[in-house]
Write a protein that holds these residues in place. Structure first.
Motif, PDB file in Angstrom:
ATOM      1  N   UNK A 271       0.868  -1.167   0.000  1.00 58.25           N
ATOM      2  CA  UNK A 271       0.000   0.000   0.000  1.00 58.25           C
ATOM      3  C   UNK A 271       0.908   1.221   0.000  1.00 58.25           C
ATOM      4  N   UNK A 272       0.636   2.161  -0.893  1.00 64.45           N
ATOM      5  CA  UNK A 272       1.480   3.345  -1.034  1.00 64.45           C
ATOM      6  C   UNK A 272       0.838   4.527  -0.320  1.00 64.45           C
ATOM      7  N   UNK A 273       1.681   5.422   0.182  1.00 62.97           N
ATOM      8  CA  UNK A 273       1.164   6.563   0.938  1.00 62.97           C
ATOM      9  C   UNK A 273       2.128   7.736   0.827  1.00 62.97           C
ATOM     10  N   UNK A 274       1.576   8.944   0.912  1.00 62.46           N
ATOM     11  CA  UNK A 274       2.389  10.158   1.012  1.00 62.46           C
ATOM     12  C   UNK A 274       2.296  10.760   2.419  1.00 62.46           C
ATOM     13  N   UNK A 275       1.642  10.063   3.319  1.00 62.47           N
ATOM     14  CA  UNK A 275       1.387  10.589   4.661  1.00 62.47           C
ATOM     15  C   UNK A 275       2.393  10.010   5.648  1.00 62.47           C
ATOM     16  N   UNK A 276       3.258  10.844   6.204  1.00 61.02           N
ATOM     17  CA  UNK A 276       4.317  10.372   7.085  1.00 61.02           C
ATOM     18  C   UNK A 276       4.035  10.572   8.560  1.00 61.02           C
TER      19      UNK A 276
ATOM     20  N   UNK B 149      -8.936   6.833   2.249  1.00 65.11           N
ATOM     21  CA  UNK B 149      -8.041   7.733   2.967  1.00 65.11           C
ATOM     22  C   UNK B 149      -6.876   8.164   2.104  1.00 65.11           C
ATOM     23  N   UNK B 150      -5.666   8.150   2.700  1.00 65.38           N
ATOM     24  CA  UNK B 150      -4.488   8.619   1.971  1.00 65.38           C
ATOM     25  C   UNK B 150      -3.683   7.479   1.369  1.00 65.38           C
ATOM     26  N   UNK B 151      -4.303   6.358   1.089  1.00 63.68           N
ATOM     27  CA  UNK B 151      -3.608   5.203   0.532  1.00 63.68           C
ATOM     28  C   UNK B 151      -3.839   5.079  -0.972  1.00 63.68           C
ATOM     29  N   UNK B 152      -2.825   4.518  -1.642  1.00 65.34           N
ATOM     30  CA  UNK B 152      -2.879   4.280  -3.081  1.00 65.34           C
ATOM     31  C   UNK B 152      -2.397   2.852  -3.354  1.00 65.34           C
ATOM     32  N   UNK B 153      -2.750   2.354  -4.539  1.00 65.15           N
ATOM     33  CA  UNK B 153      -2.265   1.066  -5.005  1.00 65.15           C
ATOM     34  C   UNK B 153      -1.658   1.227  -6.395  1.00 65.15           C
ATOM     35  N   UNK B 154      -0.597   0.488  -6.646  1.00 68.36           N
ATOM     36  CA  UNK B 154       0.015   0.505  -7.971  1.00 68.36           C
ATOM     37  C   UNK B 154      -0.709  -0.511  -8.854  1.00 68.36           C
ATOM     38  N   UNK B 155      -1.942  -0.169  -9.241  1.00 66.37           N
ATOM     39  CA  UNK B 155      -2.758  -1.045 -10.082  1.00 66.37           C
ATOM     40  C   UNK B 155      -2.483  -0.710 -11.548  1.00 66.37           C
ATOM     41  N   UNK B 156      -3.371  -1.171 -12.445  1.00 67.01           N
ATOM     42  CA  UNK B 156      -3.222  -0.881 -13.870  1.00 67.01           C
ATOM     43  C   UNK B 156      -3.167   0.624 -14.084  1.00 67.01           C
ATOM     44  N   UNK B 157      -2.219   1.058 -14.878  1.00 64.07           N
ATOM     45  CA  UNK B 157      -2.039   2.476 -15.144  1.00 64.07           C
ATOM     46  C   UNK B 157      -0.833   3.065 -14.454  1.00 64.07           C
ATOM     47  N   UNK B 158      -0.346   2.413 -13.388  1.00 62.57           N
ATOM     48  CA  UNK B 158       0.810   2.932 -12.648  1.00 62.57           C
ATOM     49  C   UNK B 158       2.125   2.421 -13.212  1.00 62.57           C
TER      50      UNK B 158
END
Length: 442
Positions: A121-126, A335-344
């Motif tokens: 799970x990817x995030x920019x929130x530290x 929330x502030x989470x991302x996934x490296x799915x199709x398109x990334x």
């Protein structure tokens, strides 16, 4: 019904969607780590009233005549550019100054190589802290993954300066005999080292000759490195220091458990059961307690530091930073989470500042066609640990929302006027239809 009314209805729906995007951006104007969205319109389908012609020897050509049917949503994009720094004063709050994401996951997640990077799970929130078990997590309980500090099994305490210099000349094949600790190349959930047990004769902490101690209670106990071949540094797999650790009461030597496995999701000790692991550090307490650190902070390379009760500077490890082939193409989750799915695109892992420059995750330097480590294969570039470009970690604050309130309010006015214009088309069309119905009276 006329085509104008259908076109206007399409315009109303599209403008309402844009207003939803604007409203979400404005609502998150003070949400740390939020990445603003942008919506674009696209023209809808066209009907051909008259086809175009290139002309002939006797007549000229003409342009095609087409009638459109309104607009629709073209795209809704994320703006993943870095935002501004917002100081908070918390020691473990931090921000990525540049491109990239923190990589988050569960404690038992196994990462063997680049084929597993999309699990993160990817995030920019530290907004990090230390949980009761000593793991570095965010405020929603996801563990921060990175490269942990571990015991160097090749450390030679009595090595001479000449031996150390000769070892350094080996470059990437160096055994780092002068360094008691090294940075692991395995992606693991970062956790504080364990606290050492009080030294005694049983655990090998006392020198029998003069009764002096080899360590102090509470000193950090870093993880181990286990391998089937102690002479092959690049084949080592990192393993945990506890769970199935045994200490010989006579010699104080460390061995693995009866099943030969160290089970905390970090790795497996290879070789026969009860085989001795190379280890140079103190023995942890039996209660599996982590060291207590004060003054914890994070440096520009993502190194997590603190001071233990005995005044030792403890380096927990280094935060890993992920980049995608298209960072703007990640899929936004809750929330502030991302996934490296199709398109990334493909995901790569970095150690900021080149802390592991030239290394590969799990030291998977050479692979054959089947993806396994083998001599004569070709390097798998996605397994390489990069430098993260110019990105650095800024400590003591979080990334502010990237919502530009002036831009959003301007877009809100334009969207309102666009919506209003489309309603005017509907009312005018309605008036025309009314006139048509009233043509026949009585």
């Amino acid at each position: 019904m006329t085509g104008a009314m259908y076109a206007a209805i399409g315009g109303l729906k599209s403008h309402m969607t844009k207003l939803n995007v604007i409203g979400n951006n404005v609502a998150n104007v003070n949400t740390h780590g939020y990445k603003a969205q942008r919506m674009t319109f696209q023209e809808s389908i066209y009907t051909m009233s008259r086809a175009g012609s290139d002309g002939t020897l006797t007549v000229g050509g003409n342009n095609p005549s087409q009638v459109g049917y309104g607009c629709s949503v073209g795209s809704i994009d994320l703006n993943m550019n870095p935002s501004t720094y917002s100081p908070t004063g918390y020691g473990l709050d931090n921000m990525i100054m540049g491109e990239g994401f923190y990589v988050m996951g569960d404690k038992d997640m196994q990462i063997n190589g680049s084929e597993d990077f999309s699990k993160f799970t990817l995030s920019r929130m530290g907004d990090f802290w230390v949980d009761p078990q000593g793991y570095i997590t965010d405020r929603r309980g996801n563990c921060v993954f990175g490269f942990a500090t571990v015991q160097n099994p090749n450390y030679k305490k009595d090595a001479t300066e000449a031996e150390i210099a000769e070892d350094k000349l080996l470059g990437k094949d160096s055994k780092h005999i002068g360094d008691p600790y090294i940075v692991s190349t395995q992606l693991v959930p970062l956790r504080l080292p364990l606290a050492a047990a009080a030294p005694s004769k049983l655990n090998g902490g006392l020198n029998e000759a003069d009764g002096t101690t080899k360590w102090q209670a509470g000193d950090p106990v870093y993880g181990l490195m286990g391998t089937a071949n102690p002479d092959d540094f690049n084949s080592r797999v990192n393993v945990s220091v506890v769970d199935h650790m045994k200490v010989d009461p006579q010699t104080g030597k460390v061995t693995v458990g009866e099943d030969g496995v160290l089970k905390n999701g970090v790795g497996t000790a290879t070789g026969a059961a009860d085989s001795e692991l190379l280890y140079n550090g103190p023995i942890p307490n039996t209660e599996d307690k982590c060291v207590k650190l004060t003054g914890m902070s994070i440096n520009e390379q993502g190194g997590i530091y603190g001071t233990d009760s005995n005044g030792n500077t403890v380096v927990v490890g280094y935060i890993a930073i992920a980049n995608c082939a298209s960072n703007d193409g990640v899929t936004h989750e809750d929330g502030y989470y991302y996934k490296a799915a199709e398109g990334a695109g493909n995901v790569t892992i970095n150690g900021l500042g080149g802390i592991l420059d030239g290394k590969f995750v799990n030291n998977r330097q050479i692979i054959a066609g089947d993806g396994q480590n083998a001599a004569g294969g070709t390097p798998k570039t996605d397994d390489a640990i990069g430098k993260g470009g110019t990105a650095i970690i800024k400590n003591g604050g979080l990334e502010a929302s990237s919502t530009d309130i002036a831009t959003e309010f301007s877009n809100m006015i334009l969207t309102q006027r666009g919506y209003q214009a489309n309603t005017r088309i509907i009312t005018v069309t309605d008036s025309m239809l009314e006139e048509l119905v009233n043509m026949k009276r009585g």
